[in-house]
Design a protein around this motif. Structure first.
Motif, PDB file in Angstrom:
ATOM      1  N   THR A   1      -0.870 -10.420  -4.812  1.00  0.00           N
ATOM      2  CA  THR A   1       0.080  -9.472  -5.399  1.00  0.00           C
ATOM      3  C   THR A   1       1.337 -10.199  -5.866  1.00  0.00           C
ATOM      4  O   THR A   1       1.844  -9.969  -6.978  1.00  0.00           O
ATOM      5  CB  THR A   1       0.453  -8.392  -4.375  1.00  0.00           C
ATOM      6  OG1 THR A   1      -0.710  -7.613  -4.090  1.00  0.00           O
ATOM      7  CG2 THR A   1       1.552  -7.488  -4.898  1.00  0.00           C
TER       8      THR A   1
ATOM      9  N   PHE B   1       0.846  -1.187   0.000  1.00  0.00           N
ATOM     10  CA  PHE B   1       0.000   0.000   0.000  1.00  0.00           C
ATOM     11  C   PHE B   1       0.886   1.244   0.000  1.00  0.00           C
ATOM     12  O   PHE B   1       1.792   1.363   0.816  1.00  0.00           O
ATOM     13  CB  PHE B   1      -0.907   0.025   1.228  1.00  0.00           C
ATOM     14  CG  PHE B   1      -1.840  -1.149   1.310  1.00  0.00           C
ATOM     15  CD1 PHE B   1      -2.990  -1.188   0.546  1.00  0.00           C
ATOM     16  CD2 PHE B   1      -1.549  -2.225   2.141  1.00  0.00           C
ATOM     17  CE1 PHE B   1      -3.851  -2.282   0.613  1.00  0.00           C
ATOM     18  CE2 PHE B   1      -2.400  -3.305   2.216  1.00  0.00           C
ATOM     19  CZ  PHE B   1      -3.553  -3.340   1.450  1.00  0.00           C
TER      20      PHE B   1
ATOM     21  N   ASN C   1      -0.047   5.318  -0.601  1.00  0.00           N
ATOM     22  CA  ASN C   1      -0.994   6.358  -0.969  1.00  0.00           C
ATOM     23  C   ASN C   1      -0.312   7.628  -1.467  1.00  0.00           C
ATOM     24  O   ASN C   1      -0.935   8.460  -2.114  1.00  0.00           O
ATOM     25  CB  ASN C   1      -1.894   6.700   0.220  1.00  0.00           C
ATOM     26  CG  ASN C   1      -2.756   5.525   0.628  1.00  0.00           C
ATOM     27  OD1 ASN C   1      -3.311   4.829  -0.223  1.00  0.00           O
ATOM     28  ND2 ASN C   1      -2.851   5.265   1.925  1.00  0.00           N
TER      29      ASN C   1
ATOM     30  N   ARG D   1      -0.747  -3.107  -4.454  1.00  0.00           N
ATOM     31  CA  ARG D   1      -2.089  -3.676  -4.387  1.00  0.00           C
ATOM     32  C   ARG D   1      -3.002  -3.118  -5.475  1.00  0.00           C
ATOM     33  O   ARG D   1      -3.720  -3.863  -6.142  1.00  0.00           O
ATOM     34  CB  ARG D   1      -2.694  -3.416  -3.004  1.00  0.00           C
ATOM     35  CG  ARG D   1      -4.170  -3.769  -2.862  1.00  0.00           C
ATOM     36  CD  ARG D   1      -4.422  -5.261  -2.976  1.00  0.00           C
ATOM     37  NE  ARG D   1      -3.857  -6.006  -1.866  1.00  0.00           N
ATOM     38  CZ  ARG D   1      -4.501  -6.261  -0.723  1.00  0.00           C
ATOM     39  NH1 ARG D   1      -5.728  -5.800  -0.553  1.00  0.00           N
ATOM     40  NH2 ARG D   1      -3.928  -6.956   0.234  1.00  0.00           N
ATOM     41  N   HIS D   2      -2.973  -1.804  -5.674  1.00  0.00           N
ATOM     42  CA  HIS D   2      -3.915  -1.176  -6.603  1.00  0.00           C
ATOM     43  C   HIS D   2      -3.301  -0.870  -7.964  1.00  0.00           C
ATOM     44  O   HIS D   2      -3.979  -0.308  -8.832  1.00  0.00           O
ATOM     45  CB  HIS D   2      -4.469   0.103  -5.981  1.00  0.00           C
ATOM     46  CG  HIS D   2      -5.174  -0.135  -4.679  1.00  0.00           C
ATOM     47  ND1 HIS D   2      -6.269  -0.959  -4.562  1.00  0.00           N
ATOM     48  CD2 HIS D   2      -4.914   0.331  -3.418  1.00  0.00           C
ATOM     49  CE1 HIS D   2      -6.670  -0.994  -3.292  1.00  0.00           C
ATOM     50  NE2 HIS D   2      -5.867  -0.221  -2.587  1.00  0.00           N
ATOM     51  N   ASN D   3      -2.030  -1.225  -8.163  1.00  0.00           N
ATOM     52  CA  ASN D   3      -1.369  -0.939  -9.449  1.00  0.00           C
ATOM     53  C   ASN D   3      -0.757  -2.177 -10.089  1.00  0.00           C
ATOM     54  O   ASN D   3      -0.020  -2.065 -11.061  1.00  0.00           O
ATOM     55  CB  ASN D   3      -0.264   0.107  -9.247  1.00  0.00           C
ATOM     56  CG  ASN D   3      -0.805   1.451  -8.810  1.00  0.00           C
ATOM     57  OD1 ASN D   3      -1.413   2.174  -9.583  1.00  0.00           O
ATOM     58  ND2 ASN D   3      -0.585   1.781  -7.543  1.00  0.00           N
TER      59      ASN D   3
END
Length: 437
Positions: A159, A86, A88, A132-134
């Motif tokens: 992941t 993670f 941000n 996680r998000h990429n």
């Protein structure tokens, strides 16, 4: 001027600079940086598909990984993805750490630091992503030579399963650094418990505070204070052990590590022994009682001792043990007789009765605190690991002890067997003197 053109111009300027004295200066700085790597960080410069540094706080493992990657960037073209599960913002990445290490190594003139990227010699590049998000977009990024996953204890199996086949350039490497958290975490299971599952050459090293020659005195003081007041937490944070505290721990929340000197008004000493077999150790301990606390002063622990060796080890490790009554496991009368003949003449079989183990544990937990002297390293480790079984499906703690991690404490129960028996008969514990012969 477009972004690509600006980058090409910057690369051309760097290449022009890397001639003559400037190139010699860089080579000198690389040599200096390489020589300054800790012995555990130097192998990071050797080729291997997987590299892992794990351990506790203050070890310097992230510094070592950063320095090694910067050295690689100065030697040849690399493209390094710096990721964590993670992220941000860039502030949550290793961007600032790399900037600090560039300055510390004197490499400022050879790197261009942007808000979200770092460029270096030979067109080397560092960029930063949350995984996680990429993870799917990372699959489309070409030319990645290195991945460095920091705080890898949070990396999910999903992941990892997507990332690994994405990093497929010839000679590409995947680096992970982490502080262990739970034993069930995917990266701990892969790199620590089952490294044989890794498909390729690997370098894996546990690194803790004692491996850091620059361990700061402020952290040293914090570690000492934590060791004295919360040894479970200290083992996790500074020794890089998985978090063990749970309701399943037999002595959870009851013990600390602290140096002490017995007072003249203390009750004791109380001596007890447990016999080893095969890989189980033979143990002896020396205990005291004072002000509703149990003090664990000395231990003697060994595997594979012959009967004729036991007394010698005990007298070496526990001063004065030969002068006192020692209560030993009554399951081995022939061993008791032999050790008596070797000089522990007051060795006596400990009382046992149905439920004596449970009564002993209840007695140990009845103290307000158990204080282990720092030299009792095996007993301290047992206090951390001695546990009840946990149901695999429900997570409920079962009223059955796990095998192992109890040998010193079995000796402790035997040392106190007369007091435990008294408590069992009367339903309470007091400090009324009891004759020990």
């Amino acid at each position: 001027m477009g972004r690509a053109e600006k980058l090409d111009k910057f690369t051309a300027l760097l290449e022009a600079a890397f001639s003559g004295s400037a190139n010699a200066d860089l080579e000198y700085l690389i040599d200096q940086a390489t020589a300054s790597l800790a012995d555990w960080a130097a192998p990071l410069l050797s080729a291997a598909r997987y590299k892992c540094l794990y351990g506790g706080r203050g070890s310097g493992k992230s510094f070592g990984a950063a320095d090694a990657l910067l050295i690689e960037a100065c030697r040849r073209p690399v493209r390094v993805l710096c990721g964590r599960e993670f992220q941000n913002s860039i502030a949550e990445s290793v961007h600032q750490l790399l900037c600090d290490r560039i300055e510390a190594l004197g490499l400022d003139a050879y790197f261009r630091i942007l808000e979200s990227k770092i460029y270096g010699p030979h067109g080397s590049e560092f960029f930063f992503r949350g995984l996680r998000h990429n993870i799917n977009s990372i699959k489309s990024i070409p030319g990645i030579t290195h991945v460095w996953i920091e705080e890898a204890e949070t990396t999910s199996q999903k992941t990892w399963d997507v990332l690994v086949p994405t990093i497929r350039n010839r000679g590409s490497e995947i680096w992970v650094t982490f502080n262990p958290n739970q034993e069930s975490d995917p990266m701990y299971q892969l790199f620590v418990e089952h490294p044989e599952r890794l498909a390729g050459e690997h370098y894996i090293r546990q690194v803790n505070w004692r491996d850091n020659p620059h361990f700061p005195p402020e952290l040293a003081a914090e570690r000492e204070a934590m060791l004295a007041t919360d040894p479970d937490r200290c083992e996790h944070i500074y020794e890089g052990k998985c978090w063990q505290r749970s309701d399943a721990q037999v002595l959870g929340g009851k013990w600390i590590v602290q140096a002490f000197e017995p007072g003249n008004d203390w009750d004791g000493p109380y001596y007890g022994a447990d016999w080893g077999f095969a890989q189980d150790p033979t143990t002896a301990v020396k205990l005291w009682i004072y002000n509703k606390r149990l003090f664990w002063e000395y231990e003697s622990v060994g595997v594979g001792w012959m009967n004729e060796e036991i007394a010698t080890h005990w007298k070496r490790d526990i001063p004065g043990i030969e002068k006192h009554v020692v209560y030993g496991d009554n399951a081995r009368p022939e061993t008791i007789a032999h050790v008596r003949r070797e000089g522990i003449s007051r060795l006596t079989a400990a009382d046992k009765w149905p439920g004596s183990v449970e009564d002993g544990i209840a007695f140990l937990r009845s103290f307000e605190q158990i204080v282990y002297h720092p030299r009792c390293k095996h007993s301290i480790n047992e206090a951390r690991l001695w546990a009840y079984k946990v149901d695999r499906l429900t997570g409920n703690v079962l009223p059955k002890l796990l095998d192992g991690n109890d040998h010193c404490h079995d000796g402790g129960r035997y040392a106190l067997c007369k007091l435990i028996r008294k408590r069992e008969r009367t339903g309470s514990f007091d400090l009324t003197p009891i004759s020990y012969g």
